[in-house]
Design a protein around this motif. Structure first.
Motif, PDB file in Angstrom:
ATOM      1  N   UNK A  26       0.756  -1.200   0.020  1.00  0.00           N
ATOM      2  CA  UNK A  26       0.165   0.101   0.027  1.00  0.00           C
ATOM      3  C   UNK A  26       0.785   1.285   0.143  1.00  0.00           C
ATOM      4  N   UNK A  27       0.449   2.258  -0.649  1.00  0.00           N
ATOM      5  CA  UNK A  27       1.120   3.490  -0.682  1.00  0.00           C
ATOM      6  C   UNK A  27       0.145   4.815  -0.061  1.00  0.00           C
ATOM      7  N   UNK A  28       0.608   5.636   0.457  1.00  0.00           N
ATOM      8  CA  UNK A  28      -0.301   6.852   0.956  1.00  0.00           C
ATOM      9  C   UNK A  28      -0.852   7.415  -0.192  1.00  0.00           C
ATOM     10  N   UNK A  29      -1.986   7.943   0.186  1.00  0.00           N
ATOM     11  CA  UNK A  29      -2.787   8.752  -0.901  1.00  0.00           C
ATOM     12  C   UNK A  29      -2.265  10.305  -0.913  1.00  0.00           C
ATOM     13  N   UNK A  30      -2.138  10.646  -2.230  1.00  0.00           N
ATOM     14  CA  UNK A  30      -1.425  11.986  -2.493  1.00  0.00           C
ATOM     15  C   UNK A  30      -2.280  12.594  -3.557  1.00  0.00           C
ATOM     16  N   UNK A  50      -4.208  14.410  -9.125  1.00  0.00           N
ATOM     17  CA  UNK A  50      -4.503  15.087 -10.454  1.00  0.00           C
ATOM     18  C   UNK A  50      -3.504  15.196 -11.626  1.00  0.00           C
ATOM     19  N   UNK A  51      -2.386  14.707 -11.137  1.00  0.00           N
ATOM     20  CA  UNK A  51      -1.329  14.516 -12.282  1.00  0.00           C
ATOM     21  C   UNK A  51      -1.261  13.182 -12.983  1.00  0.00           C
ATOM     22  N   UNK A  52      -1.540  12.241 -12.418  1.00  0.00           N
ATOM     23  CA  UNK A  52      -1.264  10.798 -12.768  1.00  0.00           C
ATOM     24  C   UNK A  52      -2.576  10.334 -13.122  1.00  0.00           C
ATOM     25  N   UNK A  53      -3.674  10.901 -13.446  1.00  0.00           N
ATOM     26  CA  UNK A  53      -4.907  10.274 -13.976  1.00  0.00           C
ATOM     27  C   UNK A  53      -5.523   9.446 -12.885  1.00  0.00           C
ATOM     28  N   UNK A  81      -1.866   4.560 -12.948  1.00  0.00           N
ATOM     29  CA  UNK A  81      -0.749   4.213 -13.418  1.00  0.00           C
ATOM     30  C   UNK A  81      -0.134   2.986 -12.769  1.00  0.00           C
ATOM     31  N   UNK A  82       0.751   2.185 -13.360  1.00  0.00           N
ATOM     32  CA  UNK A  82       1.523   1.204 -12.610  1.00  0.00           C
ATOM     33  C   UNK A  82       2.379   1.720 -11.427  1.00  0.00           C
ATOM     34  N   UNK A  83       2.925   2.843 -11.743  1.00  0.00           N
ATOM     35  CA  UNK A  83       3.865   3.394 -10.788  1.00  0.00           C
ATOM     36  C   UNK A  83       3.308   3.932  -9.481  1.00  0.00           C
ATOM     37  N   UNK A  84       1.999   4.237  -9.592  1.00  0.00           N
ATOM     38  CA  UNK A  84       1.327   4.897  -8.596  1.00  0.00           C
ATOM     39  C   UNK A  84       0.254   4.367  -7.963  1.00  0.00           C
ATOM     40  N   UNK A  85      -0.017   3.264  -8.674  1.00  0.00           N
ATOM     41  CA  UNK A  85      -1.404   2.289  -8.249  1.00  0.00           C
ATOM     42  C   UNK A  85      -1.327   1.823  -6.807  1.00  0.00           C
ATOM     43  N   UNK A  86      -2.247   1.757  -5.887  1.00  0.00           N
ATOM     44  CA  UNK A  86      -2.278   1.390  -4.533  1.00  0.00           C
ATOM     45  C   UNK A  86      -1.844   0.038  -4.502  1.00  0.00           C
TER      46      UNK A  86
END
Length: 134
Positions: A113-117, A122-125, A129-134
Motif C-alpha cells: 500500500x502507498x499513502x494517498x497523494x 491530479x497529475x497521474x490520471x 498508472x503502474x507506478x502510482x497504483x495502490x
C-alpha cells in the motif's frame, strides 16, 4: 548602557545557538534509541542497519555521481537490507535476491500500500498508472 545591551545580546544568542547545536550534533542513534522504546515492556522498534548520515540531508551525500555503484558499496558494507534517509524520507534498500523474495512474497501486504497523494491524483490520471497504483 551599551555594555549591558551587548552582554544581553551575547547571552540571548548563546541561549539560542547552544541548544540548536546540541540537537544537531547529538548522534541520531542516541535520540532514536530514546524514541524507539515504549514504556517498561522492553519493546524496541527494529530497524535495518544504516550508515551515519547528515542531519538535514540524510544519506544523500553518499550517493555521488554514480548512485548505483554507491548503493552497491553501501550494501556490501552494511548487509543486504539497510535503511537510508534521502532527505526526510526513510528508504529501505533491499539488495539481495533472497531478501527481495521475502519482501515480495512473504511481506507483500505490508509493502503493497502507498499513502494517498492529492497531487498524484491530479497529475497521474487518478492514480491508475503502474507506478502510482495502490
Amino acid at each position: 548602557m551599551v555594555v549591558s545591551l551587548t552582554a544581553a545580546t551575547v547571552l540571548l544568542a548563546t541561549a539560542i545557538v547552544v541548544p540548536l547545536l546540541c540537537i544537531l550534533l547529538l548522534p541520531a542513534r542516541k535520540r532514536g534509541a530514546a524514541l524507539s522504546q515504549r514504556g517498561g515492556d522492553g519493546w524496541r522498534r527494529l530497524l535495518p542497519p544504516s550508515p551515519r548520515g547528515l542531519p538535514l540531508l540524510g544519506h544523500l551525500h553518499l550517493l555521488g555521481a554514480l548512485p548505483h555503484r554507491a548503493l552497491r558499496s553501501l550494501a556490501m558494507a552494511h548487509g543486504p537490507v539497510l535503511l537510508l534517509r534521502l532527505g526526510r524520507v526513510p528508504v529501505v534498500l533491499v539488495s539481495s535476491a533472497v531478501a527481495a523474495e521475502e519482501v515480495m512474497r512473504v511481506h507483500d501486504l505490508v509493502f503493497a500500500s502507498r499513502p494517498r497523494n492529492a497531487m498524484a491524483e491530479r497529475l497521474l490520471y487518478g492514480i491508475r498508472g503502474v507506478a502510482s497504483a495502490p
